[in-house]
Design an enzyme around this catalytic site. Structure first.
Site, short mmCIF file in Angstrom:
data_model
loop_
_atom_site.label_atom_id
_atom_site.label_comp_id
_atom_site.label_asym_id
_atom_site.label_seq_id
_atom_site.Cartn_x
_atom_site.Cartn_y
_atom_site.Cartn_z
N CYS A 1 45.31 40.65 -8.59
CA CYS A 1 44.14 40.97 -9.42
C CYS A 1 44.54 41.30 -10.86
O CYS A 1 43.99 40.73 -11.81
CB CYS A 1 43.34 42.09 -8.79
SG CYS A 1 44.33 43.47 -8.16
N1 LIG Z 1 41.98 44.95 -2.93
C1 LIG Z 1 42.17 44.13 -3.94
O1 LIG Z 1 41.57 44.28 -5.00
C2 LIG Z 1 43.10 42.94 -3.80
C3 LIG Z 1 43.11 41.98 -4.81
C4 LIG Z 1 43.96 40.87 -4.69
C5 LIG Z 1 44.76 40.76 -3.57
N2 LIG Z 1 44.74 41.72 -2.61
C6 LIG Z 1 45.61 41.52 -1.44
O2 LIG Z 1 44.78 41.07 -0.37
C7 LIG Z 1 45.28 41.59 0.87
C8 LIG Z 1 44.17 42.43 1.54
O3 LIG Z 1 43.84 43.50 0.67
P1 LIG Z 1 42.72 44.55 1.03
O4 LIG Z 1 42.52 45.35 -0.20
O5 LIG Z 1 41.55 43.89 1.67
O6 LIG Z 1 43.48 45.45 2.13
P2 LIG Z 1 42.82 46.36 3.29
O7 LIG Z 1 41.47 46.81 2.88
O8 LIG Z 1 43.84 47.36 3.61
O9 LIG Z 1 42.67 45.34 4.52
C9 LIG Z 1 43.80 44.80 5.16
C10 LIG Z 1 43.36 43.88 6.28
O10 LIG Z 1 44.53 43.34 6.88
C11 LIG Z 1 44.48 43.57 8.31
N3 LIG Z 1 45.86 43.76 8.80
C12 LIG Z 1 46.65 44.84 8.61
N4 LIG Z 1 47.87 44.61 9.19
C13 LIG Z 1 47.83 43.38 9.73
C14 LIG Z 1 48.75 42.60 10.47
N5 LIG Z 1 49.98 43.04 10.74
N6 LIG Z 1 48.37 41.36 10.91
C15 LIG Z 1 47.14 40.89 10.64
N7 LIG Z 1 46.21 41.60 9.93
C16 LIG Z 1 46.55 42.84 9.49
C17 LIG Z 1 43.61 44.80 8.46
O11 LIG Z 1 43.03 44.78 9.77
P3 LIG Z 1 42.73 46.11 10.61
O12 LIG Z 1 42.12 47.11 9.69
O13 LIG Z 1 41.80 45.66 11.67
O14 LIG Z 1 44.07 46.57 11.11
C18 LIG Z 1 42.56 44.60 7.38
O15 LIG Z 1 41.56 43.73 7.83
C19 LIG Z 1 46.52 42.42 0.53
O16 LIG Z 1 47.68 41.65 0.69
C20 LIG Z 1 46.30 42.77 -0.94
O17 LIG Z 1 47.51 42.99 -1.64
C21 LIG Z 1 43.93 42.79 -2.69
#
Ligand SMILES: NC(=O)c1ccc[n+]([C@@H]2O[C@H](COP(=O)([O-])OP(=O)(O)OC[C@H]3O[C@@H](n4cnc5c(N)ncnc54)[C@H](OP(=O)(O)O)[C@@H]3O)[C@@H](O)[C@H]2O)c1
Length: 340
Positions: free
Chosen positions: A157
């Site tokens: 981001c």
């Molecule tokens: N937030 C942002 O603004 C943003 C922007 C760009 C990129 N990202 C990237 O996008 C990804 C997701 O970010 P997020 O903010 O949505 O994170 P988040 O809210 O912490 O969600 C993470 C997701 O991944 C799942 N998960 C966790 N461990 C896992 C595993 N070992 N195998 C499969 N699934 C797993 C979780 O499922 P459960 O909860 O069911 O365990 C949850 O659905 C990250 O890599 C982050 O760096 C985030």
């Protein structure tokens, strides 16, 4: 989405895609955006682990989350990986083997240098054989490669907000090649994901503001790789708002150039773009872009520097929205479908 007497009108099924990590902030944002997509249907919203019982929906408006189903990838045309880094790469391997197009929203395929990945993420790369083919999906700068790609590394981001502003200026030689570039970036809390920590829970951030990751944030190597220079001094800050990134970027223009020249370069580069706009007079603010896939850029002269302000919604143009642009291109669909 049309509603008839309070009920959703049935929409013809689009091409099936799946979301892994659909319970997270980014996964949920994808669900929200894809609900209105004319050509894609979310056929599978997967939570984290295989064998975890599906969660029952809270209301009839919510579809249930399914456990991770790698075998089921073969029924999908595209997979969005919204999991933490490290978990995403093996899933990308499985999805590619099943014939899917893959957009990985984690950082697993963003860095081209495997040693750098190991240093930054503290582990050997889980799928090194795929790194070379992954296309860095800063959409407006990678269209040709995206059209032919199987695997896209969706940009971070913060890097999206910085690179959209800097890349055309660096390519045009409009920034003094000897001077540092300061990227002073502020993000809403959703950038940290859904799990609260001592630094990110409400009590820690409410009515407060702080810098973090100074000198060692994981997005710095990504910005340096894509900007083609390590002269970018990237300093992230945590804003006490939920969504949005505002990056204030200080550049020394090349001799004889001023903000109006740099603005002209950006305006020409992004002419006709649906999601990137260069402002004529004012500076953009977070509320201009929240919940949308828009990125806005403003520029001004300030005591020998040009100050560039670049804003986007970290969950949309900084994650799910750009991922949809990229998936659309890979599947041969209009790039902006589902994002208007
Ligand atoms: N937030 C942002 O603004 C943003 C922007 C760009 C990129 N990202 C990237 O996008 C990804 C997701 O970010 P997020 O903010 O949505 O994170 P988040 O809210 O912490 O969600 C993470 C997701 O991944 C799942 N998960 C966790 N461990 C896992 C595993 N070992 N195998 C499969 N699934 C797993 C979780 O499922 P459960 O909860 O069911 O365990 C949850 O659905 C990250 O890599 C982050 O760096 C985030």
């Amino acid at each position: 989405m049309k509603h008839i007497h309070g009920q959703r009108a049935a929409r013809p099924a689009g091409r099936p895609v799946g979301i892994v990590g659909a319970s997270g902030y980014v996964g949920r944002e994808l669900v929200r955006l894809l609900d209105g997509h004319p050509a894609l249907t979310v056929a599978s919203r997967m939570s984290s682990r295989a064998g975890v019982a599906p969660e029952p929906p809270e209301s009839e408006l919510e579809a249930p989350l399914a456990p991770l189903d790698v075998e089921g990838f073969s029924r999908l045309q595209g997979v969005f990986l919204c999991t933490p880094h490290g978990a995403a790469a093996p899933l990308a391997r499985a999805a590619l083997a099943a014939g899917c197009k893959v957009v990985d929203l984690s950082a697993d395929f963003r860095l081209k240098d495997l040693q750098r990945y190991e240093q930054v993420y503290g582990q050997a790369h889980p799928a090194p054989e795929l790194c070379a083919e992954a296309v860095y999906g800063l959409t407006e700068h990678a269209r040709e490669a995206l059209d032919a790609a199987r695997l896209v590394a969706n940009p971070g981001c913060y890097p999206t907000s910085v690179l959209l502003a800097l890349k055309p200026l660096l390519e045009a030689g409009a920034i003094d090649a000897r001077a540092h570039i300061v990227a002073d970036c502020k993000s809403g809390l959703s950038g940290a994901g859904k799990t609260p920590s001592a630094k990110t829970h409400f009590g820690a951030v409410h009515e407060d503001f702080q810098a973090y990751g100074v000198g060692d944030h994981r997005h710095a190597p990504e910005i340096h790789q894509e900007a083609g220079t390590e002269r970018v001094v990237f300093v992230p800050h945590l804003l006490p708002v939920f969504r949005g990134i505002l990056s204030t970027i200080y550049v020394t223009p090349s001799a004889g150039l001023a903000a109006s020249d740099l603005r002209a370069i950006l305006a020409t580069r992004y002419e006709g773009e649906r999601f990137v706009r260069v402002l004529e007079r004012s500076m953009p603010k977070l509320s201009d872009v929240q919940l949308s896939n828009r990125s806005l850029i403003g520029l001004a002269d300030a005591w020998g520097q040009v100050v560039i302000v670049s804003v986007l919604d970290n969950l949309v143009k900084g994650a799910a929205g750009q991922a949809i642009q990229n998936m659309n291109r890979m599947l041969g669909i209009d790039e902006g479908a589902g994002l208007s």
